[in-house]
Design an enzyme around this catalytic site. Structure first.
Site, mmCIF file in Angstrom:
data_model
loop_
_atom_site.group_PDB
_atom_site.id
_atom_site.type_symbol
_atom_site.label_atom_id
_atom_site.label_comp_id
_atom_site.label_asym_id
_atom_site.label_seq_id
_atom_site.Cartn_x
_atom_site.Cartn_y
_atom_site.Cartn_z
ATOM 1 N N GLY A 46 0.832 -1.186 0.000
ATOM 2 C CA GLY A 46 0.000 0.000 0.000
ATOM 3 C C GLY A 46 0.869 1.239 0.000
ATOM 4 O O GLY A 46 2.037 1.197 0.390
ATOM 5 N N CYS A 88 6.173 -0.279 7.441
ATOM 6 C CA CYS A 88 5.760 0.856 6.615
ATOM 7 C C CYS A 88 6.934 1.284 5.742
ATOM 8 O O CYS A 88 8.074 1.359 6.225
ATOM 9 C CB CYS A 88 5.320 2.006 7.523
ATOM 10 S SG CYS A 88 4.805 3.482 6.634
ATOM 11 N N LEU A 89 6.641 1.561 4.480
ATOM 12 C CA LEU A 89 7.695 2.016 3.569
ATOM 13 C C LEU A 89 8.319 3.329 4.028
ATOM 14 O O LEU A 89 9.467 3.613 3.697
ATOM 15 C CB LEU A 89 7.131 2.175 2.149
ATOM 16 C CG LEU A 89 6.644 0.876 1.485
ATOM 17 C CD1 LEU A 89 5.944 1.186 0.169
ATOM 18 C CD2 LEU A 89 7.794 -0.090 1.276
ATOM 19 N N GLU A 131 -3.193 2.821 5.299
ATOM 20 C CA GLU A 131 -3.034 3.896 4.305
ATOM 21 C C GLU A 131 -3.940 5.085 4.610
ATOM 22 O O GLU A 131 -3.531 6.238 4.457
ATOM 23 C CB GLU A 131 -3.279 3.367 2.893
ATOM 24 C CG GLU A 131 -2.325 2.260 2.458
ATOM 25 C CD GLU A 131 -0.851 2.550 2.735
ATOM 26 O OE1 GLU A 131 -0.420 3.716 2.686
ATOM 27 O OE2 GLU A 131 -0.123 1.582 3.017
ATOM 28 N N HIS A 134 -2.431 7.338 7.077
ATOM 29 C CA HIS A 134 -1.448 8.271 6.501
ATOM 30 C C HIS A 134 -2.121 9.571 6.061
ATOM 31 O O HIS A 134 -1.520 10.639 6.165
ATOM 32 C CB HIS A 134 -0.732 7.649 5.297
ATOM 33 C CG HIS A 134 0.456 6.822 5.654
ATOM 34 N ND1 HIS A 134 1.558 7.329 6.299
ATOM 35 C CD2 HIS A 134 0.710 5.506 5.445
ATOM 36 C CE1 HIS A 134 2.450 6.369 6.470
ATOM 37 N NE2 HIS A 134 1.955 5.244 5.967
#
Length: 151
Positions: A46, A88-89, A131, A134
């Site tokens: 995501g 998380c990226l 997501e 965020h």
């Protein structure tokens, strides 16, 4: 195709409440395409627009069931609870346990600007909540327990 640099924790854009998309323009369509390319290149499941430095309410998710693109996503209903490990990226190398709803109904706009509704459970429900967080300026580390380096 464009792969963007993923913004990491500490960048102020990740703490902003993302702005709603007023209309689906060619720019938004390109944003969706580039976000998907970036997510796949980073081997994520995501990505939210703030993670590439764009403060707009746009997310892409693919947990292995095909790409889901949502503009202005909203959680309409949430039920159940499950605790699972997340990463998380934007927080590379860290994981932690996060409690989230196990079932969701989410609505938003698709790339044609039409309202769509998704019923999700399990991993897909978790990814959507992560997501959408965020877009509110919330990062998983804000909710995680047992935060640790990924092995």
């Amino acid at each position: 195709m464009a792969v963007y640099q993923i913004v990491e924790i500490g960048d102020p854009v990740l703490r902003e409440k993302a702005k709603p998309v007023k209309e689906v323009t060619p720019h938004i369509l390109k944003l969706l395409d580039n976000m998907a390319d970036t997510m796949y290149a980073a081997k994520g499941v995501g990505l939210a627009a703030p993670q590439i430095g764009v403060s707009k309410r746009v997310i892409v998710v693919d947990v292995g069931e095909g790409l889901v693109e949502l503009i202005n996503p909203e959680i309409v209903e949430a039920s159940g609870q499950a605790v699972d490990t997340e990463g998380c990226l934007s927080v590379p190398g860290m994981i932690g346990e996060v409690a989230r709803a196990d079932k969701l109904i989410v609505k938003g706009l698709n790339r044609q600007g039409k309202e769509v509704v998704y019923q999700a459970k399990g991993f897909m429900a978790r990814a959507l909540q992560h997501e959408i967080d965020h877009l509110e300026g919330i990062i998983f580390v804000d909710k995680a327990s047992n935060l640790r380096k990924a092995e």
